[in-house]
Design a protein around this motif. Structure first.
Motif, PDB file in Angstrom:
ATOM      1  N   ARG A 152      45.346  41.276  21.719  1.00 53.47           N
ATOM      2  CA  ARG A 152      45.363  39.848  21.395  1.00 53.47           C
ATOM      3  C   ARG A 152      44.526  39.064  22.400  1.00 53.47           C
ATOM      4  N   ALA A 153      44.560  39.476  23.666  1.00 56.65           N
ATOM      5  CA  ALA A 153      43.756  38.780  24.679  1.00 56.65           C
ATOM      6  C   ALA A 153      42.272  38.844  24.332  1.00 56.65           C
ATOM      7  N   VAL A 154      41.815  40.016  23.880  1.00 64.34           N
ATOM      8  CA  VAL A 154      40.416  40.154  23.496  1.00 64.34           C
ATOM      9  C   VAL A 154      40.088  39.193  22.358  1.00 64.34           C
ATOM     10  N   ARG A 155      40.965  39.139  21.349  1.00 65.38           N
ATOM     11  CA  ARG A 155      40.714  38.233  20.211  1.00 65.38           C
ATOM     12  C   ARG A 155      40.703  36.781  20.657  1.00 65.38           C
ATOM     13  N   ASP A 156      41.709  36.396  21.449  1.00 65.23           N
ATOM     14  CA  ASP A 156      41.815  34.992  21.854  1.00 65.23           C
ATOM     15  C   ASP A 156      40.652  34.576  22.752  1.00 65.23           C
ATOM     16  N   LEU A 157      40.272  35.458  23.670  1.00 66.36           N
ATOM     17  CA  LEU A 157      39.174  35.123  24.575  1.00 66.36           C
ATOM     18  C   LEU A 157      37.847  35.052  23.824  1.00 66.36           C
ATOM     19  N   ALA A 158      37.669  35.930  22.840  1.00 64.64           N
ATOM     20  CA  ALA A 158      36.457  35.866  22.019  1.00 64.64           C
ATOM     21  C   ALA A 158      36.429  34.578  21.203  1.00 64.64           C
ATOM     22  N   ASP A 159      37.564  34.208  20.629  1.00 68.99           N
ATOM     23  CA  ASP A 159      37.635  32.955  19.861  1.00 68.99           C
ATOM     24  C   ASP A 159      37.313  31.756  20.743  1.00 68.99           C
TER      25      ASP A 159
END
Length: 328
Positions: free
Chosen positions: A129-136
């Motif tokens: 989720r961190a990867v998704r949120d940071l990419a967003d």
């Protein structure tokens, strides 16, 4: 002890230049948090103040320690010399969560209290989720802070590449590396960076990516642990004119000689630039600027050369003399 990048014979053949919209986005976010950089970008800061307030950049700032490691998966070296932001953000979204967790943990320990903070614990507990949120969040920062100004930024960065490519052709690697920044020295196959810390890396045939940066100015950044390709980020030339409005210093005599539009275009080309970026700076239609550029080139006042899919224009010695009142 300074940083040292050690070249083998194969590495000399694998040095390349690159421009990264994703890197500029990261450094734009970092600039908002670093008052020491503000003086270089005051017009930009005024332009984005309201829109920047709508972004919660704390997760990215937490991974940008004053000293230490910023996660490599958030800023891998550019895929190619002309990678788009969409290509670069796709690479971030594809990051392996387990590797990203290690990268995040390494960064958090560089800032006191970050590892134990609610944000830090949440990233470590669910790295996917961190990867998704940071990419967003990185994409939102790009759309809000950088994309509206990208033509001007890209023009500056590409002009830097043209300058240093010419320096490489004329003087070789020593002239190239020592001309990038005063902290760099080249001797006997080793590029030394005069900065605190200790780091020695054998390039091992991967070569080196050389990447100019506007928002990273005036710092030199080197790093990217394996498997990332070694990269050196250096301050781009011409930062003082980056946010300066063009066409305000055109001599009246030159305007009478060439016409106001052509004279403004000639005087605005203080560094190589493409049609779209120049049109944006001058507030003219791209078609109008294109016509002026063609006329000036045909008159021997400009040269043009292709960089990727774009054509950059720069002044000839005669063009410089007319624009500045000097002697060719």
């Amino acid at each position: 002890m300074p940083f040292r990048l050690c070249f083998g014979d194969g590495d000399l053949l694998r040095c390349r230049f690159a421009v990264s919209p994703r890197w500029e986005t990261q450094e734009a976010v970092r600039t908002l948090q670093r008052p020491g950089r503000h003086g270089y970008h005051l017009p930009w800061l005024r332009a984005i103040r309201a829109s920047a307030a709508s972004l919660d950049l704390r997760p990215l700032w937490l991974l940008m320690p004053l000293r230490g490691h910023t996660p490599d998966f958030l800023g891998p070296p550019p895929i190619g010399p002309a990678a788009s932001f969409d290509e670069e953000i796709a690479a971030i979204r594809a990051a392996d969560p387990d590797a990203a967790r290690e990268d995040i943990a390494r960064s958090l320990v560089c800032t006191p209290g970050a590892y134990e903070s609610p944000l830090g614990r949440a990233m470590l507990a669910d790295p996917a989720r961190a990867v998704r949120d940071l990419a967003d969040l990185t994409e939102a920062a790009w759309r809000t802070l950088v994309e509206p100004h990208w033509p001007r930024l890209r023009a500056l960065l590409e002009a830097d590449l043209v300058f240093h490519s010419r320096r490489l052709a004329e003087g070789g690697l020593e002239a190239l590396f020592t001309g990038l920044h005063p902290s760099l020295t080249w001797h006997d196959g080793t590029l030394t960076i005069d900065r605190p810390g200790t780091h020695v890396r054998e390039l091992g045939g991967q070569g080196l990516v050389l990447m100019p940066s506007a928002f990273g100015w005036p710092e030199v950044v080197s790093g990217f642990d394996p498997p990332w390709q070694p990269t050196l980020v250096y301050p781009a030339r011409g930062i003082g004119a980056l946010w300066t409005a063009a066409g305000t210093r055109t001599p009246e005599a030159l305007a009478r000689l060439l016409g106001r539009g052509r004279a403004d275009v000639l005087c605005a080309l203080e560094a190589p630039e493409a049609t779209t970026a120049l049109a944006q700076r001058l507030g003219m239609a791209p078609s109008t600027v294109s016509a002026h550029l063609s006329a000036l080139r045909d008159a021997g006042l400009l040269l043009s050369h292709r960089h990727g899919h774009r054509v950059l224009y720069e002044r000839t010695p005669l063009g410089i003399a007319l624009a500045t009142g000097g002697t060719p």
